[in-house]
Design a protein around this motif. Structure first.
Motif, PDB file in Angstrom:
ATOM      1  N   UNK A   1       0.964  -1.427  -0.143  1.00 14.91           N
ATOM      2  CA  UNK A   1      -0.361  -0.171  -0.278  1.00 14.91           C
ATOM      3  C   UNK A   1       0.948   1.454   0.136  1.00 14.91           C
ATOM      4  N   UNK A   2       2.135   1.031   0.592  1.00 15.83           N
ATOM      5  CA  UNK A   2       3.329   2.392   0.364  1.00 15.83           C
ATOM      6  C   UNK A   2       3.399   2.085  -1.037  1.00 15.83           C
ATOM      7  N   UNK A   3       2.942   2.278  -2.270  1.00 16.89           N
ATOM      8  CA  UNK A   3       3.500   2.070  -3.358  1.00 16.89           C
ATOM      9  C   UNK A   3       2.656   2.976  -3.928  1.00 16.89           C
TER      10      UNK A   3
ATOM     11  N   UNK B   1       7.318   5.470   2.845  1.00 20.76           N
ATOM     12  CA  UNK B   1       6.939   4.747   4.206  1.00 20.76           C
ATOM     13  C   UNK B   1       6.825   5.987   5.237  1.00 20.76           C
ATOM     14  N   UNK B   2       5.561   5.497   6.335  1.00 23.61           N
ATOM     15  CA  UNK B   2       5.237   6.696   6.795  1.00 23.61           C
ATOM     16  C   UNK B   2       6.565   7.568   7.785  1.00 23.61           C
ATOM     17  N   UNK B   3       8.191   6.250   8.416  1.00 25.22           N
ATOM     18  CA  UNK B   3       8.086   6.468   9.663  1.00 25.22           C
ATOM     19  C   UNK B   3       9.921   5.705   8.638  1.00 25.22           C
ATOM     20  N   UNK B   4      11.313   5.965   9.475  1.00 20.43           N
ATOM     21  CA  UNK B   4      11.781   4.930   8.872  1.00 20.43           C
ATOM     22  C   UNK B   4      11.687   4.111  10.106  1.00 20.43           C
ATOM     23  N   UNK B   5      10.919   3.891  11.279  1.00 20.89           N
ATOM     24  CA  UNK B   5      10.497   2.831  11.582  1.00 20.89           C
ATOM     25  C   UNK B   5       9.550   1.525  11.090  1.00 20.89           C
TER      26      UNK B   5
ATOM     27  N   UNK C   1      20.633   2.694   7.272  1.00 22.72           N
ATOM     28  CA  UNK C   1      21.779   2.990   7.769  1.00 22.72           C
ATOM     29  C   UNK C   1      21.665   4.584   7.166  1.00 22.72           C
ATOM     30  N   UNK C   2      20.985   4.404   5.409  1.00 23.92           N
ATOM     31  CA  UNK C   2      20.709   5.649   4.886  1.00 23.92           C
ATOM     32  C   UNK C   2      19.560   6.564   4.848  1.00 23.92           C
ATOM     33  N   UNK C   3      18.447   6.559   5.600  1.00 25.96           N
ATOM     34  CA  UNK C   3      17.223   6.819   6.183  1.00 25.96           C
ATOM     35  C   UNK C   3      16.720   6.732   5.073  1.00 25.96           C
ATOM     36  N   UNK C   4      16.086   5.391   4.805  1.00 22.34           N
ATOM     37  CA  UNK C   4      15.714   5.616   3.185  1.00 22.34           C
ATOM     38  C   UNK C   4      13.789   5.949   3.239  1.00 22.34           C
ATOM     39  N   UNK C   5      13.851   6.081   4.225  1.00 19.98           N
ATOM     40  CA  UNK C   5      12.036   6.546   4.257  1.00 19.98           C
ATOM     41  C   UNK C   5      11.019   6.656   2.752  1.00 19.98           C
TER      42      UNK C   5
END
Length: 230
Positions: A20-22, A187-191, A211-215
Motif C-alpha cells: 500500500x506504500x507504492x 513509508x510513514x517513518x524510518x521505523x 543506514x541511509x535513512x530511506x523513508x
C-alpha cells in the motif's frame, strides 16, 4: 531472504500494508491499452494490487492466485461494491481456469517470476507453459501485461540475477516490448520502513534502509507487454 510462500499464507495483512506504500499502476496500464469494458484475467492477483484498481472500469475480472489467504484480502476490497463483476479462484499460472479466447487483457503483477526464477527447477518449461496458457485464454488482438521487479533499493534498474534469464525469454523468445518505471515505497517513518523492508526483503536491505535513512525506498519495476495478433 524471507520465505515468500509463508508470507503469502500467514502474513497477508503485513504484506498488504507494505504494498500500500507504492503508487497505483493504473495509469501505466492505460498507457499500454484502454481498459474500459474489457474481460480481464489477473494472474497472481494476491491481495488485489491490480484487481482493485481495474475492477471498477472493466467488464469482468477473474482474480487468480496460488494463495487462498491472499485472495481473501482481495475479495474484501471488492465485495462492498455491488456493481463489480468479478470472480476469485485459487489457481496455478500453468493451468488458467478460463475458457479459450475468453479474455481481452491478462495482467500479472510480480508473480510469474516465482516460476521463472533460474533457482527453480524447470523454470524455462514453466514459462513456456505459462505463455501457452496466456495465449490460449486471450482473444485475437488481446493484450498481456506483466510487472516484475527490476531492483529494490536501487534508483536505476538492477534486476536480481536469478530473474535475468526469465526477462531475456520474455524479450527475445516471446517478443515482449518492455520498459521500466519507478514505484518507490513511501513509508510513514524510518521505523516502518525498516520493519516492512526487513519483513519482505530481508536483513541486508533493512540495514541499508536504516543506514541511509530511506523513508522513501527506491523501487524499479519492469513492464513487459505483448499483443496477441490472431
Amino acid at each position: 531472504m524471507p520465505d515468500h510462500t509463508n508470507v503469502y499464507k500467514n502474513q497477508t495483512k503485513l504484506y498488504e500494508q507494505m504494498i500500500s506504500k507504492q503508487p497505483s499502476v493504473l495509469k501505466t496500464i492505460e498507457e499500454i491499452t484502454p481498459i474500459n469494458q474489457l474481460d480481464v484475467i489477473d494472474m497472481g492477483a494476491g491481495s488485489g494490487r491490480l484487481t482493485s484498481v481495474l475492477a471498477p472500469y472493466v467488464k469482468s475480472i477473474l482474480a487468480l492466485d496460488a494463495s487462498a489467504e491472499m485472495l481473501i484480502l482481495n475479495e474484501e476490497k471488492l465485495k462492498h461494491n455491488k456493481n463489480l463483476n468479478y470472480q476469485i479462484e485459487v489457481a496455478d499460472h500453468r493451468k488458467i481456469p478460463a475458457e479459450n479466447e475468453s479474455a481481452d487483457l491478462v495482467v500479472s503483477g510480480w508473480s510469474i517470476g516465482y516460476l521463472g526464477s533460474s533457482e527453480v527447477e524447470n523454470n524455462v518449461h514453466n514459462i513456456e507453459k505459462v505463455m501457452e496458457e496466456i495465449m490460449r485464454v486471450l482473444r485475437a488482438k488481446g493484450m498481456v501485461i506483466i510487472f516484475e521487479t527490476m531492483g529494490t533499493g536501487f534508483e536505476t534498474p538492477n534486476p536480481p540475477e536469478f530473474l535475468k534469464q526469465y526477462y531475456s525469454l520474455l524479450e527475445n523468445k516471446y517478443g515482449f516490448s518492455h520498459k521500466w518505471i519507478r514505484l518507490d515505497y513511501q513509508f510513514d517513518s524510518l521505523k516502518q520502513a525498516e520493519e516492512l523492508s526487513r519483513f519482505f526483503f530481508g536483513d541486508e536491505l533493512a540495514e541499508k534502509v536504516v543506514r541511509e535513512n530511506l523513508i522513501t525506498l527506491p523501487e524499479c519495476a519492469g513492464i513487459w507487454w505483448l499483443k496477441k495478433e490472431r
